[in-house]
Design an enzyme around this catalytic site. Sequence first.
Site, PDB file in Angstrom:
ATOM      1  N   LYS A   1     -19.128  -4.446   8.990  1.00 14.40           N
ATOM      2  CA  LYS A   1     -17.982  -5.337   8.751  1.00 14.40           C
ATOM      3  C   LYS A   1     -17.074  -5.397   9.964  1.00 14.40           C
ATOM      4  CE  LYS A   1     -17.052  -6.059   3.902  1.00 14.40           C
ATOM      5  NZ  LYS A   1     -16.284  -5.600   2.752  1.00 14.40           N
TER       6      LYS A   1
ATOM      7  N   SER B   1      -3.023  -7.676   2.874  1.00 17.53           N
ATOM      8  CA  SER B   1      -3.339  -7.533   4.298  1.00 17.53           C
ATOM      9  C   SER B   1      -3.749  -8.881   4.883  1.00 17.53           C
ATOM     10  CB  SER B   1      -4.472  -6.525   4.496  1.00 17.53           C
ATOM     11  OG  SER B   1      -4.064  -5.258   4.066  1.00 17.53           O
TER      12      SER B   1
ATOM     13  N   HIS C   1       0.845  -1.208   0.000  1.00 22.39           N
ATOM     14  CA  HIS C   1       0.000   0.000   0.000  1.00 22.39           C
ATOM     15  C   HIS C   1       0.878   1.256   0.000  1.00 22.39           C
ATOM     16  CE1 HIS C   1      -3.133  -2.547   2.351  1.00 22.39           C
ATOM     17  NE2 HIS C   1      -3.628  -2.363   1.157  1.00 22.39           N
TER      18      HIS C   1
ATOM     19  N   ARG D   1      -1.916  -5.967  -8.504  1.00 16.31           N
ATOM     20  CA  ARG D   1      -0.897  -6.988  -8.233  1.00 16.31           C
ATOM     21  C   ARG D   1      -0.903  -8.092  -9.270  1.00 16.31           C
ATOM     22  NH1 ARG D   1      -2.977  -7.501  -2.184  1.00 16.31           N
ATOM     23  NH2 ARG D   1      -4.812  -6.857  -3.365  1.00 16.31           N
TER      24      ARG D   1
HETATM   25  P1  ADP Z   1      -9.825  -3.382  -0.065  1.00 14.94           P
HETATM   26  O1  ADP Z   1     -10.303  -3.379   1.329  1.00 14.94           O
HETATM   27  O2  ADP Z   1     -10.590  -2.461  -1.007  1.00 14.94           O
HETATM   28  O3  ADP Z   1      -9.520  -4.739  -0.639  1.00 14.94           O
HETATM   29  P2  ADP Z   1      -7.047  -2.995   0.435  1.00 14.94           P
HETATM   30  O4  ADP Z   1      -6.741  -2.182   1.649  1.00 14.94           O
HETATM   31  O5  ADP Z   1      -6.783  -4.448   0.511  1.00 14.94           O
HETATM   32  O6  ADP Z   1      -8.480  -2.605   0.008  1.00 14.94           O
HETATM   33  O7  ADP Z   1      -6.256  -2.419  -0.829  1.00 14.94           O
HETATM   34  C1  ADP Z   1      -6.455  -1.132  -1.345  1.00 14.94           C
HETATM   35  C2  ADP Z   1      -5.781  -1.003  -2.694  1.00 14.94           C
HETATM   36  O8  ADP Z   1      -4.405  -1.310  -2.586  1.00 14.94           O
HETATM   37  C3  ADP Z   1      -6.316  -1.929  -3.784  1.00 14.94           C
HETATM   38  O9  ADP Z   1      -6.300  -1.236  -5.013  1.00 14.94           O
HETATM   39  C4  ADP Z   1      -5.301  -3.042  -3.818  1.00 14.94           C
HETATM   40  O10 ADP Z   1      -5.234  -3.674  -5.085  1.00 14.94           O
HETATM   41  C5  ADP Z   1      -4.029  -2.283  -3.536  1.00 14.94           C
HETATM   42  N1  ADP Z   1      -2.986  -3.119  -2.962  1.00 14.94           N
HETATM   43  C6  ADP Z   1      -3.061  -3.938  -1.894  1.00 14.94           C
HETATM   44  N2  ADP Z   1      -1.891  -4.555  -1.658  1.00 14.94           N
HETATM   45  C7  ADP Z   1      -1.036  -4.121  -2.613  1.00 14.94           C
HETATM   46  C8  ADP Z   1       0.346  -4.417  -2.943  1.00 14.94           C
HETATM   47  N3  ADP Z   1       1.058  -5.294  -2.247  1.00 14.94           N
HETATM   48  N4  ADP Z   1       0.886  -3.772  -4.006  1.00 14.94           N
HETATM   49  C9  ADP Z   1       0.149  -2.896  -4.726  1.00 14.94           C
HETATM   50  N5  ADP Z   1      -1.149  -2.597  -4.495  1.00 14.94           N
HETATM   51  C10 ADP Z   1      -1.723  -3.195  -3.455  1.00 14.94           C
END
Ligand code: ADP
Length: 160
Positions: free
Chosen positions: A41, A128, A17, A90
């Site tokens: 949630k 995550s 992120h 990703r």
């Molecule tokens: P959500 O709750 O919407 O799934 P996340 O917090 O998991 O959101 O992720 C938010 C954004 O960050 C999404 O666009 C996701 O694809 C991107 N993202 C998550 N992990 C990575 C990573 N390791 N590298 C690049 N982008 C990421």
Amino acid sequence: MKRAVYAGSFDPLTLGHLDILRRGAGLFDELVVAIGHNVRKQRFLSLEVRTEVLRASVSMIPNTRVDTFEGLLVDYCRRIDATVILRGLRGSADLELELPTGLANREMAPGIETLFLLAEPRLAFVSSSLMKEIAVSGGDASAWLPPAAWAAVQERVKAG
Ligand code: ADP
């Protein structure tokens, strides 16, 4: 003023992120990091803790700010006058999830563009949920989380 929103649940914030938001911040006048909040949630880390972790982790990037929102992301973007939704990609699994949401957002709000940044290859496996799984199983995920996020995850694991 070109403003973009990088939204997610950040439960917890990972270096993946952080990489997207650092690179995204360089493309816009302001990047708002918005934590999506849904009262129905159940989350691993509380909204307060996720907000603190994000604030601590982005404090050195001057044109970013952290906020929370409920409801539709496009409505939030309109409220704060943001015209770009930034997402990280990703792999094909992300694209499959992102495409219907992105297309629906485009129909609902034609003036707001969704912009995808490719993940840094060495962080492309970082999610995550995987980080939580490693931590809950007694492993060390500190290589893939900012220090404040790893501390919060450890505390949460200890609390049970
Ligand atoms: P959500 O709750 O919407 O799934 P996340 O917090 O998991 O959101 O992720 C938010 C954004 O960050 C999404 O666009 C996701 O694809 C991107 N993202 C998550 N992990 C990575 C990573 N390791 N590298 C690049 N982008 C990421």
